[in-house]
Design a protein around this motif. Structure first.
Motif, short mmCIF file in Angstrom:
data_model
loop_
_atom_site.label_atom_id
_atom_site.label_comp_id
_atom_site.label_asym_id
_atom_site.label_seq_id
_atom_site.Cartn_x
_atom_site.Cartn_y
_atom_site.Cartn_z
N LEU A 159 3.20 -66.01 31.78
CA LEU A 159 2.79 -64.62 32.00
C LEU A 159 2.21 -64.45 33.41
N ARG A 160 1.42 -65.41 33.85
CA ARG A 160 0.82 -65.31 35.18
C ARG A 160 1.89 -65.43 36.27
N ALA A 161 2.87 -66.27 36.03
CA ALA A 161 3.96 -66.40 37.01
C ALA A 161 4.73 -65.08 37.13
N ASP A 162 5.01 -64.45 35.98
CA ASP A 162 5.71 -63.16 36.00
C ASP A 162 4.87 -62.09 36.69
N THR A 163 3.56 -62.13 36.42
CA THR A 163 2.67 -61.14 37.04
C THR A 163 2.60 -61.33 38.54
N GLY A 164 2.52 -62.58 38.98
CA GLY A 164 2.50 -62.86 40.42
C GLY A 164 3.77 -62.37 41.10
N ALA A 165 4.91 -62.58 40.45
CA ALA A 165 6.17 -62.10 41.01
C ALA A 165 6.19 -60.57 41.08
N THR A 166 5.62 -59.93 40.07
CA THR A 166 5.56 -58.47 40.06
C THR A 166 4.67 -57.95 41.19
N ILE A 167 3.52 -58.59 41.40
CA ILE A 167 2.63 -58.18 42.50
C ILE A 167 3.36 -58.30 43.84
N ASN A 168 4.07 -59.40 44.04
CA ASN A 168 4.83 -59.57 45.29
C ASN A 168 5.89 -58.49 45.45
N ALA A 169 6.57 -58.16 44.34
CA ALA A 169 7.61 -57.13 44.40
C ALA A 169 7.01 -55.77 44.71
N PHE A 170 5.85 -55.46 44.11
CA PHE A 170 5.17 -54.19 44.37
C PHE A 170 4.76 -54.09 45.84
N GLU A 171 4.16 -55.15 46.36
CA GLU A 171 3.68 -55.12 47.74
C GLU A 171 4.84 -55.02 48.72
N ALA A 172 5.95 -55.70 48.42
CA ALA A 172 7.13 -55.61 49.28
C ALA A 172 7.69 -54.19 49.26
N ALA A 173 7.73 -53.57 48.08
CA ALA A 173 8.24 -52.20 47.97
C ALA A 173 7.34 -51.23 48.73
N ALA A 174 6.03 -51.42 48.61
CA ALA A 174 5.09 -50.55 49.32
C ALA A 174 5.28 -50.67 50.83
N SER A 175 5.53 -51.88 51.30
CA SER A 175 5.74 -52.10 52.73
C SER A 175 7.00 -51.38 53.21
N VAL A 176 8.07 -51.46 52.42
CA VAL A 176 9.32 -50.79 52.79
C VAL A 176 9.13 -49.27 52.82
N ILE A 177 8.49 -48.74 51.78
CA ILE A 177 8.27 -47.29 51.72
C ILE A 177 7.39 -46.83 52.88
N ASP A 178 6.37 -47.62 53.22
CA ASP A 178 5.48 -47.24 54.31
C ASP A 178 6.21 -47.26 55.65
N ARG A 179 7.11 -48.22 55.83
CA ARG A 179 7.90 -48.23 57.07
C ARG A 179 8.80 -47.00 57.15
N GLN A 180 9.36 -46.60 56.03
CA GLN A 180 10.18 -45.39 56.01
C GLN A 180 9.32 -44.17 56.36
N ARG A 181 8.12 -44.13 55.82
CA ARG A 181 7.20 -43.02 56.13
C ARG A 181 6.87 -42.98 57.61
N ILE A 182 6.62 -44.14 58.19
CA ILE A 182 6.31 -44.20 59.63
C ILE A 182 7.50 -43.71 60.45
N GLY A 183 8.70 -44.14 60.06
CA GLY A 183 9.91 -43.71 60.77
C GLY A 183 10.09 -42.20 60.71
N GLU A 184 9.87 -41.61 59.54
CA GLU A 184 9.99 -40.16 59.39
C GLU A 184 8.89 -39.44 60.17
N SER A 185 7.70 -40.02 60.19
CA SER A 185 6.60 -39.41 60.96
C SER A 185 6.91 -39.40 62.44
N GLU A 186 7.49 -40.48 62.93
CA GLU A 186 7.86 -40.55 64.34
C GLU A 186 8.95 -39.53 64.65
N ALA A 187 9.92 -39.39 63.74
CA ALA A 187 10.99 -38.42 63.95
C ALA A 187 10.43 -37.00 63.98
#
Length: 263
Positions: free
Chosen positions: A189-217
């Motif tokens: 369960l902890r291994a699955d949770t750790g993988a989920t946390i990593n996936a969430f943080e990676a997704a947040a990073s991608v979304i934030d980069r998209q937000r920055i790109g749109e803000s610059e545009a």
């Protein structure tokens, strides 16, 4: 006629300077549809996307926070299981009699109570995390991310953990096995949770980069070029002063002509 033309130029210059002042005050090139209708529409669409991505990032990080609380609860149970494992091995000491085993059982019962307390009290924003199995979903606009939670009490009951018995030497092997099985299940369960946390943080990073790109545009479309605006303001001020001077001279000449004709 000349005076009228001069007044027209003066009024246009004043209007241009007023509009330029508004842009400098707001730091925006586009303050209304009159400034750039197409640009304003594109900027508004970008703003809508930026706002959506900002909320998506907040949603995802709420998921990260929940997953960390869930993992911390699993860790607390795991630590108690490790202590139970030690007690089970200790109870295998042949020199221990009934009283010693009873003392070990009392320690084990306290550890089991700790585990039950963690199960009952681990929650996030009022939502119990260990009392049912299911997915907690966090929308990102275009898609969603989920954290899978487990009914931990049911998992440990399946492992016969709550039948943990150190008073009967014949049950030591079964008790030790139940702890080892529980540790293995919680580790998964902890291994699955750790993988989920990593996936969430990676997704947040991608979304934030998209937000920055749109803000610059959006910034390139609607923000003001201060250097150019100040330069235009200086030129406009010169033109305004010249127009005022010309208009004043025109009125003086007109008045002189009227006096001559009236004389």
């Amino acid at each position: 006629m000349k005076v009228g033309n001069n007044n027209s130029i003066l009024n246009q210059t004043i209007a241009q300077q007023d509009n330029l002042f508004k842009k400098l005050a707001s730091a925006r090139r586009i303050n209304s549809a009159a400034d750039d209708a197409a640009g304003l529409q594109i900027a508004n669409q970008l703003t809508s996307g930026i706002n959506a991505r900002e909320q998506a990032v907040r949603n995802v990080y709420d998921g990260v926070s929940l997953a960390r609380v869930y993992d911390q609860g699993l860790q607390a149970i795991e630590e108690n299981l490790q202590d139970l494992n030690t007690l089970a091995i200790q109870a295998g000491n042949g020199i221990y009699g009934a009283s010693e085993r009873q003392a070990l059982q009392q320690q084990a019962d306290q550890l089991l109570g700790n585990i039950q307390q963690v199960i009952d009290n681990t929650e996030f924003a009022g939502k119990g995390l260990f009392n049912q199995s299911g997915d907690v979903t966090f929308g990102t606009g275009d898609s969603s991310l989920s954290l899978s939670t487990e009914d931990v009490a049911a998992v440990l009951t399946t492992s016969n953990l709550f039948d943990f018995d150190l008073t009967d030497p014949s049950q030591l092997s079964a008790s030790l096995g139940s702890v080892e099985q529980s540790l293995q299940q919680l580790g998964g369960l902890r291994a699955d949770t750790g993988a989920t946390i990593n996936a969430f943080e990676a997704a947040a990073s991608v979304i934030d980069r998209q937000r920055i790109g749109e803000s610059e545009a959006r910034s390139r479309i609607e923000d003001l070029d201060f250097a150019k605006a100040v330069s235009d303001q200086v030129v406009g001020n010169i033109l305004l002063q010249s127009s005022i001077s010309v208009a004043a001279q025109g009125r003086v000449q007109q008045e002189q002509a009227l006096r001559i004709l009236g004389g």
